[in-house]
Write a protein that holds these residues in place. Sequence first.
Motif, mmCIF file in Angstrom:
data_model
loop_
_atom_site.group_PDB
_atom_site.id
_atom_site.type_symbol
_atom_site.label_atom_id
_atom_site.label_comp_id
_atom_site.label_asym_id
_atom_site.label_seq_id
_atom_site.Cartn_x
_atom_site.Cartn_y
_atom_site.Cartn_z
ATOM 1 N N VAL A 91 0.852 -1.173 -0.132
ATOM 2 C CA VAL A 91 -0.060 -0.007 -0.008
ATOM 3 C C VAL A 91 0.938 1.153 0.023
ATOM 4 C CG1 VAL A 91 -1.891 -1.256 0.985
ATOM 5 C CG2 VAL A 91 -0.106 -0.025 2.610
ATOM 6 N N PRO A 92 0.341 2.349 -0.283
ATOM 7 C CA PRO A 92 1.208 3.599 -0.442
ATOM 8 C C PRO A 92 1.641 3.979 0.970
ATOM 9 C CG PRO A 92 -0.985 3.802 -1.617
ATOM 10 C CD PRO A 92 -1.068 2.585 -0.640
ATOM 11 N N PRO A 93 3.144 4.667 0.906
ATOM 12 C CA PRO A 93 3.367 5.018 2.282
ATOM 13 C C PRO A 93 2.524 6.262 2.771
ATOM 14 C CG PRO A 93 5.083 5.301 0.236
ATOM 15 C CD PRO A 93 3.719 5.106 -0.176
ATOM 16 N N VAL A 94 2.609 6.296 4.148
ATOM 17 C CA VAL A 94 1.566 6.964 4.725
ATOM 18 C C VAL A 94 2.435 8.333 4.896
ATOM 19 C CG1 VAL A 94 0.259 7.599 7.028
ATOM 20 C CG2 VAL A 94 0.256 4.998 5.914
ATOM 21 N N LEU A 95 1.805 9.569 4.482
ATOM 22 C CA LEU A 95 2.377 10.918 4.768
ATOM 23 C C LEU A 95 1.913 11.421 5.881
ATOM 24 C CD1 LEU A 95 2.708 12.024 0.910
ATOM 25 C CD2 LEU A 95 4.154 10.704 2.215
ATOM 26 N N GLY A 96 2.545 12.198 6.606
ATOM 27 C CA GLY A 96 2.242 12.767 7.815
ATOM 28 C C GLY A 96 2.131 14.309 7.574
ATOM 29 N N HIS A 97 1.621 15.041 8.689
ATOM 30 C CA HIS A 97 1.385 16.320 8.586
ATOM 31 C C HIS A 97 2.358 17.152 9.861
ATOM 32 C CE1 HIS A 97 -0.099 20.639 8.237
ATOM 33 N NE2 HIS A 97 -0.852 20.310 7.186
ATOM 34 N N PRO A 98 3.659 17.327 9.685
ATOM 35 C CA PRO A 98 4.329 17.464 10.770
ATOM 36 C C PRO A 98 4.022 18.986 11.377
ATOM 37 C CG PRO A 98 5.952 16.570 9.057
ATOM 38 C CD PRO A 98 4.443 16.954 8.594
ATOM 39 N N ASP A 99 3.483 19.937 10.587
ATOM 40 C CA ASP A 99 3.228 21.230 11.244
ATOM 41 C C ASP A 99 2.094 21.010 12.174
ATOM 42 O OD1 ASP A 99 5.391 22.338 9.900
ATOM 43 O OD2 ASP A 99 3.966 23.226 8.328
ATOM 44 N N LEU A 100 0.850 20.467 11.536
ATOM 45 C CA LEU A 100 -0.299 20.134 12.721
ATOM 46 C C LEU A 100 0.025 19.277 13.670
ATOM 47 C CD1 LEU A 100 -3.373 20.685 13.456
ATOM 48 C CD2 LEU A 100 -4.046 18.880 11.677
ATOM 49 N N ALA A 101 0.942 18.262 13.496
ATOM 50 C CA ALA A 101 1.091 17.198 14.466
ATOM 51 C C ALA A 101 1.872 17.805 15.653
ATOM 52 C CB ALA A 101 1.728 16.125 13.877
#
Length: 295
Positions: A91-101
Amino acid sequence: MARITAGVGSSHVPLLGVAADTGKDADSYFGPIFEGYEWTRAWEREEKPDVVILVYNDHASAFDMKIIPTFAIGCGERYMPADEGWGPRAVPPVLGHPDLAWHIAQSLILDEFDMTIINEMEVDHGLTVPLTMMFGKPEAWPAKVIPLAVNVVTYPPPSGNRCWALGEAIARAVASFPEDLNVQIWGTGGMSHQLQSPRAGLINREWDNRFIDSLIGEGQEARQISHIEYLRETGTEGIEMVMWLVMRGALGARTRALHRHYHVPCSNTAIGHLVLLPDNGEQPGTDDDRALATT
């Protein structure tokens, strides 16, 4: 500002990933399970969330007995599927949202939640199966994902009340983020199941459906369910349902259900699925006049 627009609850049974990956999702056994998610997949294509805060539990892929965080938030940019013994899922890599995280992590810690911050980890079926069930088989996941791992594997897990309160704190954190983002929060795991001992295979349909009912509307009785009740009524692994309470707590005082699905069996458990909207008491208008779909 960012806003939490919806909550999704779902089982994350690893066998569902196997079925999807091997083309068995439409056969006589798995077909009725996946059909219960078709409404949600169409709805997600319309909603187009920018970010999903995905509450799940790790199954000894990123964490083991060396480190057991009660609550851990992923603040990295990218998470690869874990090898759970039969190779990583294709399955595709999971891309995060570092700024919001990072914003959420800071807000939660200042709100007196002791979060473990993770910048690098692999993610297992607890996270990738819900993505498959809600988004299908895209070349890339259509939303950024913030993993939020909850310990429900090693005693003591957090209480339902603490999980609900964490959801409330996440909602405050998201609302204080200045970027205009459509954010969903998903609570995964459950339903009733037990994987070992003489009660292996336990499924409690009545209790599962009462639990789903309790997340709709304005009642908060679910946050007071004790560990011993989960154990007695839903089996040793039924405690995963506390992760649904993080999702419910983030949606405010009252919710409205758009879709629910419950099916037995899938492997040795039941499948539960629920889509909720925050309900501020206003009458839905033409653009939001969506009736409950139930399967």
